[in-house]
Scaffold this active site. Structure first.
Site, PDB file in Angstrom:
ATOM      1  N   GLU B 211      65.244  44.909  55.505  1.00 56.48           N
ATOM      2  CA  GLU B 211      66.635  44.851  55.449  1.00 56.48           C
ATOM      3  C   GLU B 211      67.221  46.361  55.500  1.00 56.48           C
ATOM      4  O   GLU B 211      66.468  47.200  55.456  1.00 56.48           O
ATOM      5  CB  GLU B 211      67.083  44.551  53.835  1.00 56.48           C
ATOM      6  CG  GLU B 211      66.205  43.257  53.520  1.00 56.48           C
ATOM      7  CD  GLU B 211      66.776  41.821  54.078  1.00 56.48           C
ATOM      8  OE1 GLU B 211      67.930  41.937  54.354  1.00 56.48           O
ATOM      9  OE2 GLU B 211      66.230  40.923  54.360  1.00 56.48           O
ATOM     10  N   LYS B 226      57.343  37.954  42.844  1.00 55.58           N
ATOM     11  CA  LYS B 226      56.266  36.995  43.147  1.00 55.58           C
ATOM     12  C   LYS B 226      55.127  37.294  42.239  1.00 55.58           C
ATOM     13  O   LYS B 226      54.468  36.161  41.978  1.00 55.58           O
ATOM     14  CB  LYS B 226      55.698  37.675  44.861  1.00 55.58           C
ATOM     15  CG  LYS B 226      56.832  37.152  45.679  1.00 55.58           C
ATOM     16  CD  LYS B 226      56.407  37.771  47.097  1.00 55.58           C
ATOM     17  CE  LYS B 226      57.454  37.354  47.951  1.00 55.58           C
ATOM     18  NZ  LYS B 226      57.596  38.324  49.394  1.00 55.58           N
TER      19      LYS B 226
END
Lengths: 350, 350
Positions: B211, B226
């Site tokens: 990003e 995660k």
């Protein structure tokens, strides 16, 4: 609670380990899995055979030393007598872990046939019956309303068959590539370290990875059987052994491995199959110099892995142990669990 | 044949790809999976919203260019109006693929809550709702007799959650180690090639991996979420985000990577958790210099992998794509398939 009566055909490393698991962790397994296991028959070439409908004393059986004692001294017979025991013992499930001839799959194939013919489900760790007679034996099981499971035939207890069968719904599987023999992979790794082919094979033998006759591992016969199983099971192929081209690693030199290393590649013995545009399946075993960013290039030592090529997900890889007593005994346990789950579904649907 | 009516919440890359799959391969999926899919609602921040109980014309919807048109020109609204649409549209299943704030999981968490509160099952590709509100949302689904699936929250469509949940019966899972962020793994790989940290990050941005603000990837925030999901789902932990220690890769220098290379090691950003002897679970994200024969050392580029540590099988690893539109859209499809299978079992058991 359901209890399955099982017969252990072959009482070598794998079934002994399964017996130890049942003896030492039976209660735990019963709690976690919702069923119990009771061993009602054991046969073994050296120990003979024993049948006990009320359950065999496993600790006692495990103490018998092959060569020094037989089951005759414990109320059984000095003969394995596999056909009679398999056909007549009161087991629900036969755990087949004897040996297999890569030409015709015997005697394991007959053990499976006798069991299915006499109303018993079968799990086996032997490649032969599945690779050479898979379609026949699966049909026989289906017709008789029985189960035939064989996760341990490829990569021991690493659930590579169930992975592709259960976790790819809605995906198209184009093919697979695998490192399916730990011995040859170990030998290639040691040749990368500078050993000659003969030195590496000798070391693999000393460490117990390679057999006295390493041909099956080194020349790709073992991988050929596994590729045949994976291609027929997962790609819906109908191949025979002769359809799987085979080339081993014995022509590779330390120079080849050095050369590959300098180009960012590693030689691996790769078993693979792919579905062709016309629907046929091509399968082979051959050494390949994989680039380091290939999913199989990092599989080292005695480890195994299969990389599946799918349409929507690209390559997905499962890696894990390819052999080992406990790992292969777990394969049998996972097969029994699969039978139990299928039976529970059938009961619910009935 | 069953047809599920679905609502696509967020019409960006993932849900657009799911819509394309349904539009172009719906018949094939129906044949293979035994159910049909009909999109009855779409909402999107830029396109607005559209509800059609009889099914939306997906080809028409896919031709709308965000910024140039809205659903108002096609009988819908220029507003996304997520709460009203989620609560009132005639969908059986909400496919949630919007975005998520790593602090509170919003707005995705509210989308999931509104759906479960109004009698709709949910699949999501967002980590936030699962990592930060997983227990609450799972309980809500259970209480309402609904499904909440989220395979795509970790490693996109690579079935890593289902692998550990479904294929380890009878095994004890001690813990896991994973490479769970493709961007940071790509950056480390390029630093091994000699690039500086800044150069490698810039290249990752140019290639669309990272990003504009690469903090979430580089500093381990993405992996932290995660790890939290995997630890709570697979190890039965009850951790919160603050329990997962986090360290990123920005302190690593090309010199560190060279040094590791000369010692036969590779630096990787590893997310891991393990069950302690006292039953508690410790989880963390930190760079680690893995030896080359470690199952994760060969995971290169934007690939992801998780290596599970088990009692009977040792280490078993699943590797595959960690991101991608098609790969993540497949995660949603696999979630819907899982709901269908569960529903079929429930119907059979009723």
């Amino acid at each position: 609670m359901t209890t399955y009566d099982i017969a252990l055909i072959g009482f070598g490393g794998v079934n002994r380990t399964l017996a130890e698991l049942i003896a030492t962790r039976g209660g735990e397994l019963r709690r976690d899995l919702g069923f119990g296991l009771r061993v009602v028959a054991i046969t073994d070439l050296r120990l003979g055979s024993l049948v006990r409908g009320e359950g065999i004393d496993l600790e006692k059986a495990l103490r018998l030393v092959p060569g020094a004692a037989t089951f005759r001294d414990h109320g059984g017979s000095a003969e394995a007598d596999n056909e009679r025991i398999i056909r007549t013992c009161p087991a629900d499930i036969i755990c087949e872990a004897t040996f297999t001839n890569p030409t015709d799959g015997e005697p394991a194939a007959s053990h499976v046939r006798w069991a299915l013919d006499s109303g018993k489900s079968v799990c086996t760790t032997n490649k032969g019956p599945v690779a050479l007679h898979g379609a026949e034996l699966k049909a026989m099981a289906r017709q008789n309303g029985l189960h035939f499971e064989f996760e341990g035939a490829v990569m021991s207890g690493t659930p590579v068959l169930r992975f592709a069968k259960r976790l790819f719904p809605g995906l198209s599987l184009h093919g697979f590539e695998g490192i399916l023999n730990g011995t040859s992979n170990y030998v290639l790794g040691r040749m990368e370290d500078g050993l000659s082919f003969d030195e590496a094979v000798r070391e693999a033998q000393q460490r117990g990875y390679a057999e006295a006759d390493p041909t099956a591992d080194i020349d790709g016969y073992d991988v050929q059987l596994k590729v045949l199983i994976l291609a027929n099971e997962l790609l819906g192929a109908n191949l025979t052994l002769a359809d799987v081209k085979r080339e081993g690693i014995s022509a590779l030199t330390p120079g080849d491995l050095r050369q590959a290393g300098s180009e960012g590649r590693r030689w691996k013995l790769v078993g693979s199959a792919r579905r062709n545009p016309d629907g046929t399946v091509t399968a082979q075993v051959a050494p390949a110099a994989l680039p380091l960013d290939h999913g199989l290039a990092g599989v080292s030592g005695a480890n195994n892995a299969v990389s599946f090529s799918t349409d929507l997900l690209g390559a997905v890889t499962v890696a894990g142990p390819g052999a080992g007593r406990m790992e292969t005994a777990y394969a049998l346990l996972s097969d029994i669990i699969a039978m139990h789950e299928a039976r529970s579904r059938e009961t619910a649907n009935a």
